[in-house]
Design an enzyme around this catalytic site. Structure first.
Site, mmCIF file in Angstrom:
data_model
loop_
_atom_site.group_PDB
_atom_site.id
_atom_site.type_symbol
_atom_site.label_atom_id
_atom_site.label_comp_id
_atom_site.label_asym_id
_atom_site.label_seq_id
_atom_site.Cartn_x
_atom_site.Cartn_y
_atom_site.Cartn_z
ATOM 1 N N GLY A 15 0.843 -1.206 0.000
ATOM 2 C CA GLY A 15 0.000 0.000 0.000
ATOM 3 C C GLY A 15 0.875 1.252 0.000
ATOM 4 O O GLY A 15 1.853 1.318 0.738
ATOM 5 N N ARG A 25 13.539 10.396 -2.933
ATOM 6 C CA ARG A 25 14.442 11.542 -3.158
ATOM 7 C C ARG A 25 15.690 11.428 -2.283
ATOM 8 O O ARG A 25 16.816 11.618 -2.741
ATOM 9 C CB ARG A 25 13.692 12.839 -2.843
ATOM 10 N N VAL A 27 17.001 8.747 -0.788
ATOM 11 C CA VAL A 27 17.845 7.613 -1.185
ATOM 12 C C VAL A 27 18.654 7.999 -2.421
ATOM 13 O O VAL A 27 19.881 7.811 -2.489
ATOM 14 C CB VAL A 27 16.976 6.356 -1.485
ATOM 15 N N ARG A 76 1.123 -5.132 -5.847
ATOM 16 C CA ARG A 76 1.238 -6.339 -5.041
ATOM 17 C C ARG A 76 1.499 -7.471 -6.019
ATOM 18 O O ARG A 76 0.804 -7.601 -7.023
ATOM 19 C CB ARG A 76 -0.028 -6.537 -4.217
ATOM 20 N N ASP A 107 5.357 -4.944 6.082
ATOM 21 C CA ASP A 107 5.992 -6.216 6.459
ATOM 22 C C ASP A 107 6.081 -7.213 5.297
ATOM 23 O O ASP A 107 7.042 -7.981 5.210
ATOM 24 C CB ASP A 107 5.329 -6.834 7.695
ATOM 25 N N GLY A 108 5.099 -7.189 4.388
ATOM 26 C CA GLY A 108 5.168 -8.061 3.207
ATOM 27 C C GLY A 108 6.394 -7.714 2.375
ATOM 28 O O GLY A 108 7.148 -8.588 1.937
ATOM 29 N N THR A 129 3.950 2.869 5.775
ATOM 30 C CA THR A 129 2.541 2.467 5.730
ATOM 31 C C THR A 129 1.762 3.390 6.647
ATOM 32 O O THR A 129 2.233 3.695 7.749
ATOM 33 C CB THR A 129 2.320 0.998 6.169
ATOM 34 N N ILE A 130 0.589 3.794 6.188
ATOM 35 C CA ILE A 130 -0.208 4.697 7.034
ATOM 36 C C ILE A 130 -0.652 3.995 8.311
ATOM 37 O O ILE A 130 -0.975 4.643 9.294
ATOM 38 C CB ILE A 130 -1.449 5.246 6.292
ATOM 39 N N ASP A 131 -0.671 2.649 8.301
ATOM 40 C CA ASP A 131 -1.246 1.906 9.425
ATOM 41 C C ASP A 131 -0.418 1.983 10.710
ATOM 42 O O ASP A 131 -0.933 1.741 11.792
ATOM 43 C CB ASP A 131 -1.416 0.425 9.054
ATOM 44 N N ARG A 175 -5.925 -1.167 8.732
ATOM 45 C CA ARG A 175 -5.951 -2.643 8.665
ATOM 46 C C ARG A 175 -6.338 -3.184 10.038
ATOM 47 O O ARG A 175 -7.388 -2.815 10.536
ATOM 48 C CB ARG A 175 -4.598 -3.179 8.197
HETATM 49 P P1 ADP Z 1 3.076 -4.441 2.655
HETATM 50 O O1 ADP Z 1 4.505 -4.409 2.260
HETATM 51 O O2 ADP Z 1 2.459 -3.091 2.724
HETATM 52 O O3 ADP Z 1 2.839 -5.296 3.884
HETATM 53 P P2 ADP Z 1 2.020 -6.619 1.034
HETATM 54 O O4 ADP Z 1 1.797 -7.517 2.196
HETATM 55 O O5 ADP Z 1 0.970 -6.554 -0.017
HETATM 56 O O6 ADP Z 1 2.261 -5.118 1.451
HETATM 57 O O7 ADP Z 1 3.401 -7.067 0.359
HETATM 58 C C1 ADP Z 1 3.928 -6.364 -0.745
HETATM 59 C C2 ADP Z 1 4.621 -7.323 -1.666
HETATM 60 O O8 ADP Z 1 5.723 -7.943 -0.989
HETATM 61 C C3 ADP Z 1 3.768 -8.523 -2.143
HETATM 62 O O9 ADP Z 1 2.963 -8.182 -3.230
HETATM 63 C C4 ADP Z 1 4.825 -9.512 -2.543
HETATM 64 O O10 ADP Z 1 5.358 -9.220 -3.807
HETATM 65 C C5 ADP Z 1 5.900 -9.270 -1.484
HETATM 66 N N1 ADP Z 1 5.730 -10.242 -0.386
HETATM 67 C C6 ADP Z 1 4.749 -10.286 0.529
HETATM 68 N N2 ADP Z 1 4.873 -11.335 1.351
HETATM 69 C C7 ADP Z 1 5.965 -12.002 0.940
HETATM 70 C C8 ADP Z 1 6.615 -13.195 1.372
HETATM 71 N N3 ADP Z 1 6.163 -13.932 2.388
HETATM 72 N N4 ADP Z 1 7.720 -13.571 0.705
HETATM 73 C C9 ADP Z 1 8.176 -12.855 -0.332
HETATM 74 N N5 ADP Z 1 7.604 -11.721 -0.780
HETATM 75 C C10 ADP Z 1 6.527 -11.292 -0.171
HETATM 76 O O1 F6P Z 2 -1.990 -0.961 4.509
HETATM 77 C C1 F6P Z 2 -2.548 0.261 4.076
HETATM 78 C C2 F6P Z 2 -4.017 0.078 3.834
HETATM 79 O O2 F6P Z 2 -4.512 1.313 3.324
HETATM 80 C C3 F6P Z 2 -4.844 -0.383 5.016
HETATM 81 O O3 F6P Z 2 -5.123 0.676 5.903
HETATM 82 C C4 F6P Z 2 -6.062 -0.939 4.342
HETATM 83 O O4 F6P Z 2 -6.666 -1.946 5.116
HETATM 84 C C5 F6P Z 2 -5.497 -1.526 3.072
HETATM 85 O O5 F6P Z 2 -4.234 -0.908 2.846
HETATM 86 C C6 F6P Z 2 -6.345 -1.311 1.849
HETATM 87 O O6 F6P Z 2 -5.787 -2.016 0.813
HETATM 88 P P1 F6P Z 2 -6.105 -1.755 -0.740
HETATM 89 O O7 F6P Z 2 -5.221 -0.637 -1.174
HETATM 90 O O8 F6P Z 2 -5.719 -3.041 -1.363
HETATM 91 O O9 F6P Z 2 -7.547 -1.409 -0.848
#
Ligand code: ADP
Ligand code: F6P
Length: 354
Positions: A15, A25, A27, A76, A107-108, A129-131, A175
């Protein structure tokens, strides 16, 4: 040991969050100052896999510090999580001479950064992340701006509530985390705040509203975190029925994810961006940049992800295998510190909303 990096990649993923551009900028400018080239990778890990990238000059990051969103776009990418996708990403780094990556996201994104690091591409993560749901840092980039936007929106709602003697139940993003709801609830003088982290005493909140109405209060604001189940529109209906106060429901949704970043987010992003580049060039990898108090520091991504899972009660069997007593105590202390700070704010919010 100083690394002889020639080129680093930068991407934004998950997100988006206001302040990501200030980060890009910082970096870019820091790396170029250190004679290191910067490859801007578009659309997060998807762009990495597909080779959607461009060498950045300082001019590419002109006039972006003040803009929300991310000039690198975000995405994503489930394919990146597969062995095949991961191989494509590593090959793309080799072919494009990318020696290391700064990955900006949640964290993803950090899990992806760890996977890349394990396969020979050193990565550093920056929390955006705004969360504000990344336990290793007190603040993540975007959180402050999102809260300021919520405050502005709710102040507007309050004006019209006062004119019409109404209540507004406002659902805010976050979230599963209640940080945005809690802090903006206090800052907007909400009559009640509902977050998933603490049980909500609906009867008490309704009785308080009835009492306040009897003493002449005309406007009522209730802030609900999106992670609190059954408290959105349903709560608005129940409030109207039980208090007799006409009640409207508003979901602010993605509107708080856009807009110009606040000073705090621009500053945090600038500090973290520079720290990330220097961490990479100093030979570090698999770290997330964190802020505690006024200090920028680093935490191992695996440790940060375990901390997150411990705090959220999601630790899996064997997650702490290999961790010694000191490390486990450190994890627990950090979780307790975060919980205490949330509890303090929640208590404050209850006391001053009576
Ligand atoms: P955020 O980084 O905001 O938590 P996501 O959970 O959607 O957002 O993760 C962003 C991207 O990071 C995913 O679309 C994917 O490409 C990668 N990712 C997420 N989870 C994993 C994982 N367990 N292993 C490897 N890459 C991941
Ligand atoms: O993680 C940021 C966030 O905006 C959360 O606050 C919300 O639950 C989610 O992403 C919304 O996801 P999407 O952009 O996929 O609608």
């Amino acid at each position: 040991m100083r690394k002889s990096f020639k080129r680093i990649g930068i991407l934004t993923s998950g997100g988006d969050a206001p302040g990501m551009n200030a980060d890009i900028r910082s970096v870019t400018r820091t790396a170029i100052l250190r004679n290191v080239e910067v490859m801007g990778i578009y659309r997060g890990y998807r762009g990495l896999i597909e080779g959607d990238m461009k060498l950045f000059s300082v001019r590419d990051v002109s006039n972006i510090v003040n803009h929300g969103g991310t000039i690198l776009f975000s995405d994503r990418c489930p394919e990146f999580k597969t062995e095949e996708g991961m191989k494509k990403a590593v090959d793309m780094c080799i072919n494009n001479k990318i020696d290391g990556i700064v990955a900006i996201g949640g964290d993803g994104t950090f899990r992806g950064a760890t996977d890349l690091t394990c396969r020979g591409v050193p990565c550093i993560g920056i929390p955006a992340t705004i969360d504000n749901d990344i336990t290793s840092t007190d603040y993540s980039i975007g959180f402050d701006t999102a809260m300021n936007t919520v405050v502005e929106m709710v102040d507007r709602l309050r004006d019209t509530c006062e004119s019409h003697a109404r209540c507004s139940v406002v659902e805010v993003m976050g979230r599963n985390a209640g940080d945005i709801a809690l802090q903006t609830g206090i800052a907007t003088g909400a009559s009640a705040i509902v977050i998933a982290e603490f049980p909500f005493d609906e009867d008490e909140a309704i009785q308080n509203m009835i009492k306040s109405k009897q003493t002449g209060k005309r406007n009522f604001i209730v802030i609900v975190a999106e992670g609190a189940p059954n408290y959105g529109e349903d709560l608005a209906v129940r409030i109207e029925k039980r208090t007799g106060i006409e009640t409207r429901f508003a979901r602010l949704a993605h509107v708080v994810r856009g807009g110009p970043p606040s000073l705090r987010d621009r500053l945090l992003a600038s500090k973290m961006g520079a720290a990330a580049v220097d961490a990479l060039l100093d030979g570090n990898s698999n770290l997330v940049i964190c802020e505690s108090g006024d200090e920028i520091h680093f935490m191992d991504i695996d440790f940060a992800l375990k901390l997150d899972r411990m705090y959220k009660g999601n630790l899996a069997e064997g997650d702490l295998k290999g961790y010694n007593e000191d490390q486990i105590r450190k994890l627990k202390d950090m979780c307790n510190r975060k919980r205490r700070s949330l509890e303090k704010l929640y208590t404050l919010s209850k006391e001053i909303s009576q």
